[in-house]
Design a protein around this motif. Structure first.
Motif, PDB file in Angstrom:
ATOM      1  N   VAL A   1       9.837  34.887 -70.277  1.00 62.03           N
ATOM      2  CA  VAL A   1       9.703  36.318 -70.569  1.00 62.03           C
ATOM      3  C   VAL A   1       9.253  37.072 -69.311  1.00 62.03           C
TER       4      VAL A   1
ATOM      5  N   CYS B   1       6.900  40.161 -73.469  1.00 61.94           N
ATOM      6  CA  CYS B   1       5.979  39.410 -74.332  1.00 61.94           C
ATOM      7  C   CYS B   1       5.217  40.449 -75.134  1.00 61.94           C
ATOM      8  N   ASP B   2       5.263  40.337 -76.460  1.00 57.47           N
ATOM      9  CA  ASP B   2       4.628  41.360 -77.309  1.00 57.47           C
ATOM     10  C   ASP B   2       3.121  41.455 -77.057  1.00 57.47           C
ATOM     11  N   MET B   3       2.515  40.336 -76.726  1.00 57.43           N
ATOM     12  CA  MET B   3       1.074  40.400 -76.441  1.00 57.43           C
ATOM     13  C   MET B   3       0.822  41.133 -75.123  1.00 57.43           C
TER      14      MET B   3
ATOM     15  N   ASN C   1      -0.407  36.226 -69.463  1.00 54.75           N
ATOM     16  CA  ASN C   1       0.484  36.999 -70.338  1.00 54.75           C
ATOM     17  C   ASN C   1       0.082  38.471 -70.282  1.00 54.75           C
TER      18      ASN C   1
ATOM     19  N   CYS D   1      -1.155  37.385 -79.999  1.00 52.63           N
ATOM     20  CA  CYS D   1       0.255  36.996 -80.023  1.00 52.63           C
ATOM     21  C   CYS D   1       0.777  37.066 -81.459  1.00 52.63           C
ATOM     22  N   PRO D   2       1.759  37.917 -81.736  1.00 48.24           N
ATOM     23  CA  PRO D   2       2.252  38.060 -83.106  1.00 48.24           C
ATOM     24  C   PRO D   2       2.867  36.762 -83.669  1.00 48.24           C
ATOM     25  N   THR D   3       3.352  35.899 -82.786  1.00 49.91           N
ATOM     26  CA  THR D   3       3.943  34.641 -83.270  1.00 49.91           C
ATOM     27  C   THR D   3       2.835  33.694 -83.754  1.00 49.91           C
ATOM     28  N   HIS D   4       1.824  33.485 -82.930  1.00 55.37           N
ATOM     29  CA  HIS D   4       0.730  32.587 -83.338  1.00 55.37           C
ATOM     30  C   HIS D   4      -0.101  33.193 -84.479  1.00 55.37           C
TER      31      HIS D   4
ATOM     32  N   GLU E   1      -3.945  30.523 -78.612  1.00 56.16           N
ATOM     33  CA  GLU E   1      -3.560  31.863 -79.064  1.00 56.16           C
ATOM     34  C   GLU E   1      -3.657  31.969 -80.595  1.00 56.16           C
TER      35      GLU E   1
ATOM     36  N   CYS F   1       9.085  32.589 -81.253  1.00 58.12           N
ATOM     37  CA  CYS F   1       8.908  33.844 -80.520  1.00 58.12           C
ATOM     38  C   CYS F   1      10.296  34.428 -80.252  1.00 58.12           C
TER      39      CYS F   1
ATOM     40  N   MET G   1      11.308  34.786 -76.554  1.00 59.34           N
ATOM     41  CA  MET G   1      11.551  33.519 -75.855  1.00 59.34           C
ATOM     42  C   MET G   1      12.911  32.929 -76.225  1.00 59.34           C
TER      43      MET G   1
HETATM   44 FE1  SF4 Z   1       4.110  36.448 -75.839  1.00 63.20          FE
HETATM   45 FE2  SF4 Z   1       3.404  35.142 -78.043  1.00 63.20          FE
HETATM   46 FE3  SF4 Z   1       5.928  35.116 -77.273  1.00 63.20          FE
HETATM   47 FE4  SF4 Z   1       4.074  33.783 -75.845  1.00 63.20          FE
HETATM   48  S1  SF4 Z   1       4.726  33.349 -77.930  1.00 63.20           S
HETATM   49  S2  SF4 Z   1       5.689  35.103 -75.066  1.00 63.20           S
HETATM   50  S3  SF4 Z   1       2.295  35.160 -76.126  1.00 63.20           S
HETATM   51  S4  SF4 Z   1       4.735  36.938 -77.926  1.00 63.20           S
END
Ligand code: SF4
Ligand code: 13P
Length: 301
Positions: A61, A85-87, A113, A171-174, A199, A259, A262
């Motif tokens: 990313v 990266c959303d974070m 990040n 992190c929206p994924t974690h 995360e 993600c 990613m």
């Molecule tokens: Fe960002 Fe989370 Fe994706 Fe890693 S997994 S790139 S921290 S949004």
């Protein structure tokens, strides 16, 4: 073109152009066929710092490609898809300045990040694999930590004498992983070791057996005598563990823990970028000059 031809073509052009392909382990797994290195954020930045290739194709990313560019101002860095990266995007230059102004005279640690602009305002960078050591290295009893509030909590748990004021990013994924998901998997797989990424929310960290970066989780799984693992991170790590350790039972939380940014890159995109040199990543010179200190200081630890 079938996949075999695609892979051969990428590998051929890569050599002709003296290019290197760096991939994060959350990328689509087929990218491993053409990547020169697959790893976590720390491993990728260490490699980017010492490569003698002329061009870097970053399968990752935006902040990763920016970091590679800052470390290699004379090289060309490309991102096959401009995915953020959303974070990292939860804090910008104005917000980091305001955060510092509200909490003056305190060293600022920024998770890798983050954007180059945010790094340019911070004292030292950290990744999920070295954040505890980075904060320890400052010999201070208080720090500001941006942008990940959960990584900050993990550091604080390990360094109780340091007061951490965290920016409220995540992190929206974690974030989608809950303690109940782990407990349900554990009820079905009683012997399984729980591996989680820092995360993750603290409710997940509290019931994990091992917490570490993606590479650290993979190393733990490789070296452990245990045969069953519940893996609390992005699905790319689950897939690579299943591929590499077919005799171990690798249990995902769900296939939905992925993600989207990613997952944007494909082999076709990588070939297109190698051929057309599109999406070159550039960093403002003044920002890069300040941000490089923050990254270099971490790499020296
Ligand atoms: Fe960002 Fe989370 Fe994706 Fe890693 S997994 S790139 S921290 S949004
Ligand atoms: P690591 O690469 O440090 O494990 O971090 C994971 C991540 O979210 C990268 O964006």
């Amino acid at each position: 073109m079938d996949k075999k031809e695609l892979i051969e073509k990428i590998n051929k052009i890569k050599k002709q152009k003296n290019a290197i392909i760096l991939a994060h382990c959350y990328q689509n797994i087929e990218i491993d066929f053409v990547a020169d290195f697959v790893g976590d954020s720390l491993g990728l930045s260490q490699l980017a710092a010492k490569t003698d290739a002329d061009k870097i194709i970053f399968a990752g990313v935006y902040f990763m490609a920016e970091t590679a560019k800052i470390l290699n101002p004379a090289k060309k860095v490309y991102l096959p898809n401009i995915s953020g990266c959303d974070m990292a995007d939860m804090i910008n230059l104005k917000q980091i300045k305001e955060f510092k102004a509200k909490n003056p005279d305190t060293p600022v640690v920024c998770y890798i990040n983050s954007t180059a602009a945010v790094k340019s305002e911070c004292d030292i960078c950290a990744t999920s694999s070295n954040a505890i050591e980075v904060v320890k290295s400052l010999n201070t009893d208080k720090v500001l930590f941006v942008p990940d509030k959960y990584l900050a909590k993990w550091v604080e748990k390990n360094l109780p004498d340091v007061q951490i004021t965290a920016y409220q990013g995540y992190c929206p994924t974690h974030y989608k992983i809950n303690a109940d998901d782990i407990l349900n998997k554990k009820a079905e797989n009683k012997e399984a070791i729980v591996l989680s990424h820092p995360e993750c929310k603290d409710e997940v960290i509290e019931i994990s057996d091992f917490v570490g970066s993606t590479t650290q989780m993979m190393k733990y799984c490789k070296e452990s005598k245990n045969k069953e693992f519940i893996v609390a991170t992005e699905f790319g790590v689950v897939q690579r563990l299943q591929r590499d350790y077919p005799n171990k039972k690798i249990i995902p939380i769900s296939n939905e823990i992925y993600c989207p940014s990613m997952k944007e890159n494909t082999l076709e995109d990588i070939l297109y970028t190698l051929e057309n040199e599109n999406n070159e990543v550039k960093v403002d010179e003044n920002i890069a000059k300040k941000a490089v200190n923050c990254i270099d200081r971490m790499l020296k630890i």
